[in-house]
Design an enzyme around this catalytic site. Structure first.
Site, PDB file in Angstrom:
ATOM      1  N   GLY A   7       0.690  -1.168  -0.010  1.00  0.00           N
ATOM      2  CA  GLY A   7      -0.069   0.014   0.088  1.00  0.00           C
ATOM      3  C   GLY A   7       0.758   1.243  -0.007  1.00  0.00           C
ATOM      4  N   THR A   8       0.153   2.361  -0.254  1.00  0.00           N
ATOM      5  CA  THR A   8       0.755   3.601  -0.239  1.00  0.00           C
ATOM      6  C   THR A   8      -0.217   4.738  -0.243  1.00  0.00           C
ATOM      7  OG1 THR A   8       2.528   4.841  -1.346  1.00  0.00           O
ATOM      8  CG2 THR A   8       0.993   3.681  -2.727  1.00  0.00           C
ATOM      9  N   THR A   9       0.170   6.152  -0.296  1.00  0.00           N
ATOM     10  CA  THR A   9      -0.632   7.014  -0.707  1.00  0.00           C
ATOM     11  C   THR A   9       0.292   8.067  -1.506  1.00  0.00           C
ATOM     12  OG1 THR A   9      -2.326   6.748   1.262  1.00  0.00           O
ATOM     13  CG2 THR A   9      -2.192   8.896   0.230  1.00  0.00           C
TER      14      THR A   9
END
Length: 200
Positions: A7-9
């Site tokens: 995941g990441t943003t």
């Protein structure tokens, strides 16, 4: 074989003065944090950059392709490729490979003749936007941006909003880091990168 969650943003905001890209710096694999110091915003030229969400190898391969195409375009035509042209090129590359897709979600932003911002999905879907977010923390980030965005905001205000959006996502999404945010600001004067760190 169990699928591992990553995941990441990453976020992008376009204003009159330019474009701001921001991303967390945590890389995760499953429930393990691989590193807290990865760059998720990659420069393609001195005026265009992309954010990375998805398979690291796929993003790196695409970045190399875009860099080569940008250099070839500059050499052939004697002028830089625009952000819009590069976004369309990226969209075409991804769409041509839709049966064996690159597992990516990319934001592309730049200032060649004017500020431009777009998001591109794994199948080449291309949308030009005023602001956008990608990755596992994007629902949290986009809520912050939608609440704070104004078309007349300054580039500094846009930077502060982008950092706040990524930091908020990091508090709610376990796969997004909240200790450090990479920020790239692109204006008519060029590209500047900085890292904003927060105390635990």
């Amino acid at each position: 074989m169990e699928e591992k969650k990553t995941g990441t943003t990453t976020v992008g905001i376009k204003v009159k003065e330019g474009v701001v890209l921001a991303a967390d710096t945590q890389a995760s694999l499953g429930n393990m944090v691989e590193t807290l110091n990865i760059r998720k915003i990659l420069p393609i030229t001195d005026r265009i950059a992309i954010t990375t969400a998805g398979s690291v190898g796929d993003v790196q391969a695409l970045a190399r392709m875009l860099e080569a195409q940008a250099r070839y375009y500059q050499f052939t035509w004697g002028r830089p490729m625009t952000t819009r042209a590069m976004a369309n090129l990226l969209s075409n590359i991804l769409n041509e490979n839709k049966w064996f897709p690159y597992m990516v979600q990319i934001i592309i932003g730049g200032y060649v003749d004017k500020p431009e911002l777009a998001s591109v999905d794994a199948l080449g879907g291309l949308v030009f936007e005023k602001y956008t977010a990608t990755g596992s923390g994007s629902p949290f980030a986009i809520a912050i941006i939608e609440d704070g965005y104004r078309e007349d905001m300054s580039i500094e205000e846009a930077k502060e909003l982008a950092v706040r959006a990524v930091k908020t996502a990091g508090k709610r999404d376990v796969y997004t880091g909240e200790r450090k945010v990479q920020v790239v600001v692109i204006t008519k004067d060029g590209m500047k990168e900085e890292f904003v760190e927060f105390k635990e």
